[in-house]
Design an enzyme around this catalytic site. Sequence first.
Site, PDB file in Angstrom:
ATOM      1  CG  ASN A 198     -35.394  28.105  42.450  1.00 15.80           C
ATOM      2  OD1 ASN A 198     -34.783  29.169  42.473  1.00 15.80           O
ATOM      3  ND2 ASN A 198     -35.193  27.175  41.522  1.00 15.80           N
ATOM      4  CG  HIS A 241     -28.385  17.699  38.038  1.00 14.23           C
ATOM      5  ND1 HIS A 241     -29.191  18.804  38.124  1.00 14.23           N
ATOM      6  CD2 HIS A 241     -28.815  16.855  39.006  1.00 14.23           C
ATOM      7  CE1 HIS A 241     -30.061  18.631  39.124  1.00 14.23           C
ATOM      8  NE2 HIS A 241     -29.837  17.468  39.671  1.00 14.23           N
ATOM      9  CE1 TYR A 291     -36.189  20.426  35.498  1.00 17.00           C
ATOM     10  CE2 TYR A 291     -35.489  18.167  35.136  1.00 17.00           C
ATOM     11  CZ  TYR A 291     -35.556  19.282  35.930  1.00 17.00           C
ATOM     12  OH  TYR A 291     -34.971  19.273  37.166  1.00 17.00           O
ATOM     13  CG  ASP A 337     -36.744  14.994  37.251  1.00 13.93           C
ATOM     14  OD1 ASP A 337     -37.945  14.664  37.196  1.00 13.93           O
ATOM     15  OD2 ASP A 337     -36.312  15.950  37.929  1.00 13.93           O
ATOM     16  CG  HIS A 389     -39.229  18.482  36.010  1.00 12.34           C
ATOM     17  ND1 HIS A 389     -39.778  19.736  35.954  1.00 12.34           N
ATOM     18  CD2 HIS A 389     -38.404  18.488  37.081  1.00 12.34           C
ATOM     19  CE1 HIS A 389     -39.293  20.464  36.943  1.00 12.34           C
ATOM     20  NE2 HIS A 389     -38.465  19.734  37.649  1.00 12.34           N
ATOM     21  CD  GLU A 415     -36.178  13.541  40.327  1.00  9.74           C
ATOM     22  OE1 GLU A 415     -35.060  12.994  40.114  1.00  9.74           O
ATOM     23  OE2 GLU A 415     -36.292  14.726  40.670  1.00  9.74           O
ATOM     24  CD  GLU A 441     -38.096  17.810  42.256  1.00  9.38           C
ATOM     25  OE1 GLU A 441     -37.249  16.907  42.158  1.00  9.38           O
ATOM     26  OE2 GLU A 441     -38.118  18.807  41.528  1.00  9.38           O
ATOM     27  CG  HIS A 469     -35.373  19.020  45.577  1.00 11.00           C
ATOM     28  ND1 HIS A 469     -35.747  20.337  45.668  1.00 11.00           N
ATOM     29  CD2 HIS A 469     -35.199  18.782  44.270  1.00 11.00           C
ATOM     30  CE1 HIS A 469     -35.800  20.870  44.465  1.00 11.00           C
ATOM     31  NE2 HIS A 469     -35.469  19.944  43.590  1.00 11.00           N
ATOM     32  CD  GLU A 526     -31.573  17.062  42.667  1.00  7.17           C
ATOM     33  OE1 GLU A 526     -32.453  17.220  43.541  1.00  7.17           O
ATOM     34  OE2 GLU A 526     -31.747  17.326  41.466  1.00  7.17           O
TER      35      GLU A 526
HETATM   36 MG   LIG Z   1     -36.729  16.551  40.039  1.00  7.42          MG
END
Ligand SMILES: [Mg+2]
Length: 408
Positions: free
Chosen positions: A37, A122, A160, A215, A217, A241, A267, A317, A344
């Site tokens: 990404n 999500h 996030y 998450d 993050h 997470e 991830e 992930h 996910e």
């Molecule tokens: Mg994550």
Amino acid sequence: MKISDAKVFVGGPGKNYVTLKIMTDQGVYGLGDATLNNRETLPAAYLQDYLIPNLIGMDPRNSEDIWQFFYRGAYFRRGPISMAAFGAIDMALWDIKGKLANMPLYQLFGGKSRDGAMVYAHSTGVDLPDLMDSVESYVEQGYKAVRVQCGIPGMPTASYAVPEEKNAGGDYITDFSGIRPKTEIWDTDRYMRFMPGALAEIRDRFGPDLKILHDVHHRLLPREAAELAKAVEPVGLYWLEDPTPAEDQDAIRLIRQHSTTPLAIGEVFNSIWECNKLIENELIDFIRIAVTYAGGITHAKRVVDLAGQHHVRTGFHGAPSHSPISMAAQHHLNAWAPNFGIQEYLVLGTPECDALFPSEHKMRDGLFYVSEAPGLGVDFDETEAKRYEYKPGSHPVVRLEDGTLWNY
Ligand SMILES: [Mg+2]
């Protein structure tokens, strides 16, 4: 049997998918996904400039030796760019192997351990009521698990995976467009004051059966993460997470010493060497590697097998940057893995995405069912691919209110 040619395509609807197509002298071809990404051109260049010239003429059935050739044969090993490139080759070779055997891939791993594999969606909201609406919509669709991310009162920007406006809910995907990153402002104190109560309210509203994931993050320091993990124990999270940055694995031990909240990590890991100690010391509950940038099916399966010896379940992930090709590879592993946990999953099934990557895989009532087509069970339409071109993007950066750079 020989590999006769290989091509790389970069582009797709809303994402710069890096798709590898390996052709053989017997007409069978395989597909792989090397999407990294916001750095998509780099694994594409590695494939085109170094790996494909070596692949031509190799026997595609020797996927293990080809994996070792590229991994051990490169003096500078590991890292997301090279592992994503190897991963795409490996996926494509397994796809060819499945087509030659006329079997769906999960059969080559050892068959099915389950019919439908649980996925999580999500959910996101600018505030708690907005988030509750998003969770509600997934529960109504039959999802058994949701990841919840919420705007924090007083936080200067959206944090996030949180939209800037209400009702983005189920369709919200963070905007990474533009080569210069956007800036998010982070305030740990506000987050720590708000999040445990918000998660408790979600549990109260939706009852004990919904699997709730959250998450962090990588935003917290180890002591703060331990405090959060302890504070949310009554919520009964399915997992917490990435509470701390992934580089410092001793931080996980500190969290573990203070809390029984299940931890999902990894991830951003690219190899077994980044998670073997976490797994062997049983410091985590779910391993989050992705088939894409953890070296493909061959290497990911080694991680899954190690995890299975230590009560660690899978939670691959599945961000929208994974194309339907690598997601199919993961879904086949999910159908097989005796230590499968959850997957996910974001609905990529727009008409444009389905046209580019046709498949018969199905998600129903929060469970994913792989198709019985040979190999990965996903195709790639090269004519459709001509509609798309590479568009530069970047993950946001995070700063504290005083300007200090923080972890995205
Ligand atoms: Mg994550």
